[in-house]
Design a protein around this motif. Structure first.
Motif, PDB file in Angstrom:
ATOM      1  N   LEU A   1      29.503  -6.040 -15.316  1.00 60.09           N
ATOM      2  CA  LEU A   1      29.746  -4.937 -14.395  1.00 60.09           C
ATOM      3  C   LEU A   1      28.672  -4.889 -13.315  1.00 60.09           C
ATOM      4  N   MET A   2      27.409  -5.101 -13.723  1.00 61.49           N
ATOM      5  CA  MET A   2      26.314  -5.123 -12.746  1.00 61.49           C
ATOM      6  C   MET A   2      26.492  -6.286 -11.755  1.00 61.49           C
ATOM      7  N   ALA A   3      26.881  -7.437 -12.293  1.00 66.86           N
ATOM      8  CA  ALA A   3      27.110  -8.593 -11.429  1.00 66.86           C
ATOM      9  C   ALA A   3      28.266  -8.328 -10.467  1.00 66.86           C
ATOM     10  N   SER A   4      29.291  -7.621 -10.929  1.00 68.74           N
ATOM     11  CA  SER A   4      30.436  -7.311 -10.072  1.00 68.74           C
ATOM     12  C   SER A   4      30.036  -6.360  -8.955  1.00 68.74           C
ATOM     13  N   MET A   5      29.170  -5.397  -9.277  1.00 66.81           N
ATOM     14  CA  MET A   5      28.667  -4.504  -8.227  1.00 66.81           C
ATOM     15  C   MET A   5      27.878  -5.295  -7.188  1.00 66.81           C
ATOM     16  N   ALA A   6      27.070  -6.239  -7.677  1.00 63.82           N
ATOM     17  CA  ALA A   6      26.318  -7.095  -6.744  1.00 63.82           C
ATOM     18  C   ALA A   6      27.264  -7.958  -5.919  1.00 63.82           C
ATOM     19  N   LEU A   7      28.367  -8.395  -6.523  1.00 56.29           N
ATOM     20  CA  LEU A   7      29.338  -9.223  -5.814  1.00 56.29           C
ATOM     21  C   LEU A   7      30.032  -8.426  -4.712  1.00 56.29           C
ATOM     22  N   LEU A   8      30.355  -7.161  -4.988  1.00 50.48           N
ATOM     23  CA  LEU A   8      30.950  -6.308  -3.956  1.00 50.48           C
ATOM     24  C   LEU A   8      29.965  -6.094  -2.803  1.00 50.48           C
ATOM     25  N   LEU A   9      28.687  -5.884  -3.141  1.00 56.79           N
ATOM     26  CA  LEU A   9      27.670  -5.752  -2.102  1.00 56.79           C
ATOM     27  C   LEU A   9      27.560  -7.045  -1.295  1.00 56.79           C
ATOM     28  N   TYR A  10      27.680  -8.169  -1.994  1.00 60.84           N
ATOM     29  CA  TYR A  10      27.633  -9.477  -1.331  1.00 60.84           C
ATOM     30  C   TYR A  10      28.753  -9.592  -0.290  1.00 60.84           C
ATOM     31  N   ALA A  11      29.967  -9.177  -0.669  1.00 60.11           N
ATOM     32  CA  ALA A  11      31.099  -9.261   0.259  1.00 60.11           C
ATOM     33  C   ALA A  11      30.880  -8.359   1.477  1.00 60.11           C
ATOM     34  N   VAL A  12      30.345  -7.160   1.243  1.00 62.10           N
ATOM     35  CA  VAL A  12      30.084  -6.226   2.348  1.00 62.10           C
ATOM     36  C   VAL A  12      29.017  -6.792   3.277  1.00 62.10           C
TER      37      VAL A  12
ATOM     38  N   ILE B   1      35.811 -10.516 -10.769  1.00 63.95           N
ATOM     39  CA  ILE B   1      35.272  -9.269 -11.319  1.00 63.95           C
ATOM     40  C   ILE B   1      35.862  -8.992 -12.695  1.00 63.95           C
ATOM     41  N   PHE B   2      37.162  -9.199 -12.864  1.00 63.67           N
ATOM     42  CA  PHE B   2      37.806  -8.971 -14.164  1.00 63.67           C
ATOM     43  C   PHE B   2      37.188  -9.870 -15.235  1.00 63.67           C
ATOM     44  N   PHE B   3      37.012 -11.149 -14.911  1.00 62.92           N
ATOM     45  CA  PHE B   3      36.429 -12.081 -15.885  1.00 62.92           C
ATOM     46  C   PHE B   3      35.005 -11.672 -16.246  1.00 62.92           C
ATOM     47  N   MET B   4      34.188 -11.325 -15.254  1.00 66.50           N
ATOM     48  CA  MET B   4      32.798 -10.983 -15.515  1.00 66.50           C
ATOM     49  C   MET B   4      32.672  -9.741 -16.397  1.00 66.50           C
ATOM     50  N   VAL B   5      33.492  -8.724 -16.109  1.00 65.59           N
ATOM     51  CA  VAL B   5      33.422  -7.493 -16.899  1.00 65.59           C
ATOM     52  C   VAL B   5      33.971  -7.726 -18.304  1.00 65.59           C
ATOM     53  N   ALA B   6      35.093  -8.463 -18.428  1.00 67.69           N
ATOM     54  CA  ALA B   6      35.705  -8.694 -19.740  1.00 67.69           C
ATOM     55  C   ALA B   6      34.811  -9.537 -20.643  1.00 67.69           C
ATOM     56  N   TYR B   7      34.110 -10.503 -20.083  1.00 68.11           N
ATOM     57  CA  TYR B   7      33.348 -11.429 -20.916  1.00 68.11           C
ATOM     58  C   TYR B   7      31.910 -10.972 -21.145  1.00 68.11           C
TER      59      TYR B   7
ATOM     60  N   SER C   1      24.230 -15.104  -1.878  1.00 65.24           N
ATOM     61  CA  SER C   1      24.508 -15.120  -3.321  1.00 65.24           C
ATOM     62  C   SER C   1      23.204 -15.158  -4.118  1.00 65.24           C
ATOM     63  N   MET C   2      22.210 -15.893  -3.627  1.00 64.78           N
ATOM     64  CA  MET C   2      20.914 -15.909  -4.311  1.00 64.78           C
ATOM     65  C   MET C   2      20.247 -14.534  -4.232  1.00 64.78           C
ATOM     66  N   PHE C   3      20.386 -13.882  -3.075  1.00 64.56           N
ATOM     67  CA  PHE C   3      19.801 -12.540  -2.927  1.00 64.56           C
ATOM     68  C   PHE C   3      20.445 -11.555  -3.897  1.00 64.56           C
ATOM     69  N   THR C   4      21.772 -11.548  -3.947  1.00 59.10           N
ATOM     70  CA  THR C   4      22.455 -10.570  -4.802  1.00 59.10           C
ATOM     71  C   THR C   4      22.242 -10.872  -6.283  1.00 59.10           C
ATOM     72  N   ALA C   5      22.183 -12.155  -6.669  1.00 53.41           N
ATOM     73  CA  ALA C   5      22.014 -12.496  -8.088  1.00 53.41           C
ATOM     74  C   ALA C   5      20.583 -12.265  -8.551  1.00 53.41           C
ATOM     75  N   LEU C   6      19.624 -12.698  -7.760  1.00 53.09           N
ATOM     76  CA  LEU C   6      18.236 -12.653  -8.206  1.00 53.09           C
ATOM     77  C   LEU C   6      17.552 -11.324  -7.925  1.00 53.09           C
ATOM     78  N   MET C   7      18.053 -10.562  -6.959  1.00 48.82           N
ATOM     79  CA  MET C   7      17.419  -9.282  -6.652  1.00 48.82           C
ATOM     80  C   MET C   7      18.288  -8.102  -7.073  1.00 48.82           C
ATOM     81  N   VAL C   8      19.547  -8.100  -6.635  1.00 51.71           N
ATOM     82  CA  VAL C   8      20.402  -6.939  -6.910  1.00 51.71           C
ATOM     83  C   VAL C   8      20.731  -6.842  -8.398  1.00 51.71           C
ATOM     84  N   THR C   9      21.309  -7.909  -8.960  1.00 55.83           N
ATOM     85  CA  THR C   9      21.693  -7.866 -10.380  1.00 55.83           C
ATOM     86  C   THR C   9      20.479  -7.619 -11.260  1.00 55.83           C
ATOM     87  N   ARG C  10      19.368  -8.290 -10.979  1.00 54.31           N
ATOM     88  CA  ARG C  10      18.159  -8.131 -11.797  1.00 54.31           C
ATOM     89  C   ARG C  10      17.631  -6.703 -11.739  1.00 54.31           C
TER      90      ARG C  10
END
Length: 454
Positions: free
Chosen positions: A302-313, A290-296, A417-426
């Motif tokens: 930040l949106m990808a990190s939110m999707a990643l947290l949803l992915y973990a849940v 999450i730190f790397f994604m937000v910093a870079y 991961s495909m669901f969160t990247a292609l649907m949530v982040t988008r």
């Protein structure tokens, strides 16, 4: 924000809320409409290496069985073992065939190794025998108990003489208590054929003992007081012995004899320690990603990190609700999938920067970025899923449960991961396109400079 994107975000919010609620509530019990039962889950399903328990490996004796019958006999043995274990109330068991002759059984939470072996490995062939009589018609005793001869025989309903065995019992045997002595006894009931045989045998044995044998061993020899047809009891057992016998009679006899070739008691202390360390490692890995994604990538990160947290849940909710038995190898697959979950986002964001450098608007760049990154995302993830499938197939055939657990959790992680990247982040990024603040913070300084230069 378009109506379609709003509906997608609403769906994502509902899925996330249900997942969080399922994790927050430890014991779940929901009535199933139209059925007289409940959907029940109690906490996470922990495997043998975390919870501790017993691991047994049996080998079937197929010496006198034709090879073309091996598969059917082994499937029958697996079914009987599953019925016995389920009736005993052992949760989250793993019962697998290993090769042609072996069966691997994992019993989380079971500490009594001998009791487990007796429940599972005993063939449970029940038969009834007549006592030997002397020339005066009196029962012959040996070592203070009646001496019995072969299995009792009698004409069946069709007039054919048959042996009186447990094959004619109904699957409703249960442990009861004698109202006079309060001692446990196993009550059983015959089907129509068994009732005819039992009536004929008890008719000629009134006043004499009837031997009840389990796998050739006498377990009870009650004296027949009167002619019995439909029901009977087995006495002389301890409570745990009666319970085990009732389960075995209801599940049926094993179609082959089983021999223990490996037995192991697994302590939970080491597994719990590894689980704690594994979860800490997962939390650290998630935080670093999450730190790397937000910093870079700034706002997209930040949106990808939110999707990643949803992915973990979502992953944890699936583990609990399906349920997926959580083992140490499964935890390893989950941790690995956390890193893989951002692969798709990285590919999309890099394509997005290239489209912006080419002079496209944010909306057009977003559509092109997701569209052109999809072939690489698809190929990479489907290759991983293919490898997981191979690991699951070979792991099940070889009895490698650790490999199977790793492959299953990794496969679930790839799909999510495909669901969160292609649907949530988008969907989140599409919603941000209508916000001026989001436009100014949308990309890293490098991308903003490239956009201004274009």
């Amino acid at each position: 924000m378009g109506q379609r994107n709003a509906l997608v975000l609403l769906f994502i919010f509902i899925v996330g809320a249900v997942s969080v609620l399922s994790l927050a509530v430890n014991d779940i019990r929901i009535p199933i409409p139209g059925a007289d039962r409940y959907f029940e889950r109690k906490g996470m399903s922990l495997g043998l290496d975390i919870q501790g328990g017993t691991h047994l490996t049996y080998e079937a004796d197929l010496t006198n069985v034709a090879q073309e019958e091996w598969d059917g006999r082994m499937k029958g043995a697996l079914k009987v073992i599953e019925d016995r274990v389920n009736a005993y109330g052992i949760a989250e068991t793993t019962i697998q065939k290993m090769g042609d002759k072996r069966i691997s059984i994992q019993l989380p939470g079971v500490k009594d190794l001998e009791e487990a072996k007796k429940l599972i490995g005993q063939t449970a062939l029940l038969d009834f025998r007549e006592p030997e009589l002397d020339e005066n018609g009196q029962v012959v005793y040996e070592a203070n108990r009646p001496k019995f001869k072969g299995i009792a025989k009698a004409p069946g309903k069709d007039g054919v003489v048959k042996e009186l065995t447990g094959k004619y019992l109904k699957s409703n045997s249960q442990v009861m208590f004698d109202p006079q002595t309060n001692r446990p006894e196993v009550a059983f009931e015959w089907d129509d054929e068994g009732a005819a045989l039992f009536e004929a045998v008890t008719t000629r044995l009134v006043g004499k003992p009837l031997g009840i044998f389990l796998d050739g061993r006498p377990i009870s020899w009650p004296v027949v007081q009167s002619v019995i047809r439909q029901r009977g009891v087995i006495t002389g057992l301890q409570l745990n012995e009666g319970r085990t016998l009732a389960i075995q009679l209801n599940a049926g006899a094993l179609p082959v004899a089983l021999q223990v070739v490996s037995e192991q008691n697994v302590e939970a202390t080491l597994g719990a320690d590894f689980l704690r360390k594994g979860l800490v490692a997962g939390e650290i890995g998630l935080g670093v990603v999450i730190f790397f994604m937000v910093a870079y990538y700034r706002m997209p990160g930040l949106m990808a990190s939110m999707a990643l947290l949803l992915y973990a849940v979502l992953m944890l909710a699936i583990f609990k609700l399906v349920p997926v038995v959580l083992t140490l190898s499964g935890v390893a697959g989950f941790i690995l999938s956390v890193g893989m979950a951002v692969d798709a986002n990285v590919l999309v964001f890099e394509r997005l920067k290239e489209e912006i450098r080419a002079g496209k608007s944010l909306g057009a760049a977003l559509e092109a970025g997701f569209g052109r990154a999809w072939p690489a995302i698809r190929d990479g993830n489907f290759t991983t899923l293919l490898i997981c499938f191979i690991l699951i197939v070979f792991g099940r055939n070889l009895g490698a449960t650790l490999v199977v657990g790793f492959a299953i959790t990794l496969a679930i992680g790839v799909v999510l991961s495909m669901f969160t990247a292609l649907m949530v982040t988008r969907s989140l990024m599409s919603a941000l396109m209508t916000r001026g603040l989001a436009r100014s913070l949308l990309f890293s300084p490098e991308a903003q400079a490239a956009r201004k230069g274009a």
